[in-house]
Design an enzyme around this catalytic site. Structure first.
Site, PDB file in Angstrom:
ATOM      1  N   GLU A  92     -90.479 -25.720 -53.584  1.00 15.68           N
ATOM      2  CA  GLU A  92     -90.994 -26.366 -54.783  1.00 15.68           C
ATOM      3  C   GLU A  92     -90.178 -27.598 -55.123  1.00 15.68           C
ATOM      4  O   GLU A  92     -88.997 -27.691 -54.796  1.00 15.68           O
ATOM      5  CB  GLU A  92     -90.973 -25.382 -55.954  1.00 15.68           C
ATOM      6  N   CYS A 105     -86.545 -33.307 -58.999  1.00 17.39           N
ATOM      7  CA  CYS A 105     -85.734 -32.145 -58.639  1.00 17.39           C
ATOM      8  C   CYS A 105     -86.242 -31.605 -57.300  1.00 17.39           C
ATOM      9  O   CYS A 105     -87.397 -31.191 -57.196  1.00 17.39           O
ATOM     10  CB  CYS A 105     -85.843 -31.093 -59.736  1.00 17.39           C
ATOM     11  N   CYS A 112     -82.637 -18.610 -50.841  1.00 23.99           N
ATOM     12  CA  CYS A 112     -81.188 -18.849 -50.938  1.00 23.99           C
ATOM     13  C   CYS A 112     -80.453 -17.554 -50.610  1.00 23.99           C
ATOM     14  O   CYS A 112     -80.925 -16.464 -50.914  1.00 23.99           O
ATOM     15  CB  CYS A 112     -80.812 -19.317 -52.336  1.00 23.99           C
ATOM     16  N   CYS A 116     -76.939 -15.211 -56.702  1.00 21.12           N
ATOM     17  CA  CYS A 116     -76.519 -15.284 -58.111  1.00 21.12           C
ATOM     18  C   CYS A 116     -77.448 -14.389 -58.944  1.00 21.12           C
ATOM     19  O   CYS A 116     -78.669 -14.432 -58.770  1.00 21.12           O
ATOM     20  CB  CYS A 116     -76.567 -16.723 -58.611  1.00 21.12           C
ATOM     21  N   CYS A 119     -80.550 -15.780 -61.164  1.00 18.82           N
ATOM     22  CA  CYS A 119     -81.420 -16.768 -60.519  1.00 18.82           C
ATOM     23  C   CYS A 119     -82.571 -16.096 -59.771  1.00 18.82           C
ATOM     24  O   CYS A 119     -82.360 -15.166 -59.001  1.00 18.82           O
ATOM     25  CB  CYS A 119     -80.582 -17.599 -59.546  1.00 18.82           C
ATOM     26  N   CYS A 336     -85.899 -24.481 -66.282  1.00 22.32           N
ATOM     27  CA  CYS A 336     -84.789 -23.977 -65.486  1.00 22.32           C
ATOM     28  C   CYS A 336     -84.850 -22.463 -65.296  1.00 22.32           C
ATOM     29  O   CYS A 336     -84.845 -21.714 -66.261  1.00 22.32           O
ATOM     30  CB  CYS A 336     -83.500 -24.367 -66.197  1.00 22.32           C
TER      31      CYS A 336
HETATM   32  S1  SF4 Z   1     -78.220 -20.355 -58.468  1.00 22.74           S
HETATM   33 FE1  SF4 Z   1     -79.850 -19.536 -57.146  1.00 22.74          FE
HETATM   34  S2  SF4 Z   1     -80.362 -21.219 -55.740  1.00 22.74           S
HETATM   35 FE2  SF4 Z   1     -78.338 -21.711 -56.654  1.00 22.74          FE
HETATM   36  S3  SF4 Z   1     -76.835 -20.842 -55.247  1.00 22.74           S
HETATM   37 FE3  SF4 Z   1     -77.222 -19.254 -56.784  1.00 22.74          FE
HETATM   38  S4  SF4 Z   1     -78.851 -17.985 -55.847  1.00 22.74           S
HETATM   39 FE4  SF4 Z   1     -78.821 -19.937 -54.724  1.00 22.74          FE
END
Ligand code: SF4
Length: 364
Positions: A92, A105, A112, A116, A119, A336
């Protein structure tokens, strides 16, 4: 046999693949200037090349960029794109207009690996790294669709993925974006890379010939709390991260922002404020406070607006430059951390795309 996609190749790589064509030594540079500097997508329109070379190029190669699979427009002007990549998969990208300024962006990975806990992209895992052409192609597509001239907008790599976990492609894309005339010609100061804190790569980035702006997603002020939110902190704890940030900042002209998503009862205590101010002053760095956007899939709650406001005041009183990010594109889940294609059954074309973290986002 599929034709080799030339989009995203550097001048050196173009020279290499053009070798069998017996092209002149500067042909690769001319093609790069057409592809990236002038946005030409058709060999026939590269009129500074001899006709015979244009024909040979069209027979052997292709020019492929990410294509929109789905587009959502917000009432506030934000436009969210789900893009199909030439080699498969989706990511995206978001175009964010804000008070006369435009920010694009972009994503650096499909999914990923960093996990985290706040996220949505993390829930997808890592599907694959994007190529330099996938990354620069997102910018080219958005520029074309929104009629943007070079250096009238900013780019932030805060979409899906950890940019420094795909270091070589991101640095190659940075060169494509900033070179002139064999690139887009963007000022490096208009490009921000956001990271969750890969310390060795932050140091390496500071040694690159082209240095972008850097945003570090800090989000906590003690190792205990940060390791719970961001597992990468177990590998590169806060002290190591600060050391890397200082090394990056030792490069003349470099700028760094600490991003801090405000989570109620997690990282918004007065003691966090004191520690955050100390960390920011020790670099020095400015701080961007990010109100958390609630998503049903994640258990965190946003800090109340008064606490976010008091945090900013407290930072400013202590001599830290601090701002609060305005949330954009909430009605299309483009704000966000809100996007979650593939998790809420929004459609097959978008099934594997994840969350995008628009401008100023805490997510890297
Ligand atoms: S915030 Fe999300 S996209 Fe960014 S490094 Fe952490 S898991 Fe990956």
């Amino acid at each position: 046999m599929p034709q080799l996609n030339l989009y995203g190749l550097s001048v050196e790589e173009l020279s290499e693949v053009l070798r069998p064509l017996d092209a002149r030594s500067f042909t690769a540079r001319q093609i790069a200037a057409q592809l990236y500097g002038r946005g030409v997508r058709d060999f026939a329109r590269m009129t500074d090349l001899p006709v015979s070379i244009r024909q040979s190029l069209a027979e052997r190669f292709s020019i492929l960029l990410p294509e929109p699979a789905r587009i959502l427009e917000s009432g506030d002007g934000t436009v969210r794109y789900v893009l199909s990549l030439p080699a498969g998969g989706s990511v995206e990208a978001v175009m964010i207009p804000d008070r006369g300024r435009v920010t694009l962006c972009l994503s650096s990975q499909a999914g990923c690996a960093l996990g985290c806990t706040f996220c949505m992209t993390a829930t997808l895992g890592l599907e694959r790294n994007l190529s330099p052409g996938d990354i620069a192609g997102q910018a080219a597509l958005l520029m074309e669709r929104h009629h943007l001239e070079v250096n009238t907008f900013n780019i932030v790599l805060m979409g899906m993925g950890e940019p420094l976990h795909n270091y070589d492609s991101v640095v190659a894309a940075l060169r494509l974006l900033t070179d002139t005339p064999a690139g887009f010609g963007l000022s490096p100061r208009r490009v921000t890379i956001s990271t969750a804190g890969l310390a060795p790569q932050i140091e390496a980035l500071g040694r690159e010939p082209v240095v972008p702006r850097l945003a570090v997603s800090l989000n906590a002020t003690t190792d205990e709390s940060r390791s719970r939110l961001m597992p990468i902190n177990r590998r590169y704890p806060i002290a190591r991260l600060m050391e890397a940030c200082r090394a990056f900042l030792s490069r003349r002209g470099s700028r760094l922002t600490l991003e801090y998503v405000m989570l109620s009862g997690v990282n918004d205590a007065p003691s966090d404020l004191q520690r955050l101010a100390r960390l920011a002053l020790s670099l020095p760095a400015r701080v961007n406070l990010i109100p958390f956007n609630t998503t049903p899939e994640l258990a965190f709650q946003p800090s109340p607006a008064e606490i976010v406001h008091d945090f900013r005041e407290g930072l400013v009183e202590r001599g830290v430059m601090a701002s609060i990010r305005r949330s954009r594109g909430r009605d299309i889940r483009a704000a966000c951390g809100q996007l979650a294609f593939g998790m809420s059954g929004e459609g097959d074309a978008t099934r594997r795309a994840g969350s995008v973290h628009p401008e100023g986002g805490v997510f890297s």
